[in-house]
Scaffold this motif. Structure first.
Motif, short mmCIF file in Angstrom:
data_model
loop_
_atom_site.label_atom_id
_atom_site.label_comp_id
_atom_site.label_asym_id
_atom_site.label_seq_id
_atom_site.Cartn_x
_atom_site.Cartn_y
_atom_site.Cartn_z
N GLY A 1 0.81 -1.12 0.08
CA GLY A 1 -0.17 -0.11 -0.15
C GLY A 1 0.77 1.14 -0.05
N PHE A 2 2.00 1.27 0.66
CA PHE A 2 3.09 2.40 0.58
C PHE A 2 3.54 2.50 -0.43
N ILE A 3 3.57 1.72 -1.62
CA ILE A 3 4.24 2.01 -2.90
C ILE A 3 2.97 1.99 -3.95
N GLY A 4 1.75 2.06 -3.40
CA GLY A 4 0.65 2.35 -4.42
C GLY A 4 -0.36 1.28 -4.60
N VAL A 5 0.01 0.01 -4.11
CA VAL A 5 -1.06 -0.78 -4.43
C VAL A 5 -2.26 -0.75 -3.34
N ALA A 6 -3.51 -0.42 -3.73
CA ALA A 6 -4.48 -0.06 -2.97
C ALA A 6 -5.21 -1.26 -2.49
N ASN A 7 -5.58 -2.09 -3.45
CA ASN A 7 -6.56 -3.14 -3.45
C ASN A 7 -5.97 -4.29 -3.80
N PRO A 8 -5.03 -4.96 -3.20
CA PRO A 8 -4.55 -6.28 -3.62
C PRO A 8 -5.61 -7.52 -3.23
N THR A 9 -5.65 -8.43 -3.99
CA THR A 9 -6.52 -9.74 -3.88
C THR A 9 -5.66 -10.67 -3.13
#
Length: 226
Positions: free
Chosen positions: A166-174
């Motif tokens: 999330g810190f590097i931009g991945v907001a909604n991982p599965t």
């Protein structure tokens, strides 16, 4: 679709997480997607652990880095470029002692990089750069850590992965988690794998729909410019 696929299980060919990641790619192909795979096995090519020299080089402005600093960061720079070039990520790993394998932690330490995978904005905050990539985590867990289970509060893996990426931009991982695997009977293990495969089938269908939509839009744009 260019996919960066990272495996992190020390069990190699006996690994459930590896088998599930291969299964997912097969399902994508079955959905008509022809992925370009950039594969990394961090148990074979383990990124270097952070050192004092790495830390100093990372926080030195790029135009002030010495040749030695640039050499120290070269492998990390290359990993970051692979991430930035990808359209999607598949990260597969077992849970070791409630968290991630150390080889994958070394991978994370090499890809969270100032002015590469995150930048400072005009307001002084931080913006992650990896905002466009689809991201799938495939994990195997020895015990059942689903909500309501006796071990649910001991899952340190999911929040750690969400925080780091999330810190590097991945907001909604599965997340697709096969559990319980190690400390269970054969019937429960089989059910866990079948459940994970069904979830991966659904994710593959979602990814394939997104790819088809993009390809259709690109074809429409091309026809308008002819």
């Amino acid at each position: 679709m260019k996919i960066m696929h990272v495996d992190a299980s020390a069990k190699r060919e006996h690994s459930n997480s590896r088998a599930l990641s291969r299964y997912f790619i097969e399902q994508l192909r079955g959905q008509g997607v022809a992925p370009e795979i950039d594969y990394l096995d961090v148990t074979v090519d383990t990124p270097a652990h952070v050192t004092e020299a790495f830390t100093i080089a990372t926080y030195t402005p790029e135009n002030e880095r010495t040749p030695a600093m640039k050499a120290t960061l070269a492998a990390s720079d290359a990993l970051c470029r692979r991430l930035l070039d990808a359209d999607a990520f598949i990260f597969a790993m077992p849970m070791y002692n409630w968290s991630m394998p150390s080889s994958f932690k070394a991978f994370i330490d090499n890809i969270i990089r100032t002015n590469l995978t995150y930048v400072f904005n005009a307001q002084g905050g931080i913006d992650g750069v990896l905002t466009r990539q689809k991201t799938l985590f495939i994990t195997s867990r020895g015990v059942d850590l689903r909500p309501g289970s006796p071990f649910a509060s001991m899952d340190a893996l999911t929040p750690a992965l969400k925080a780091a990426f999330g810190f590097i931009g991945v907001a909604n991982p599965t997340f697709v988690d096969a559990q319980p695997m190690q400390f269970s009977d054969q019937k429960s293990r089989e059910a866990a794998l079948e459940r994970a495969q069904r979830e991966l089938d659904a994710v593959a269908a979602q990814w394939a729909t997104g790819v088809s939509t993009v390809e259709t839009d690109q074809a429409d744009e091309a026809s308008l410019t002819v």
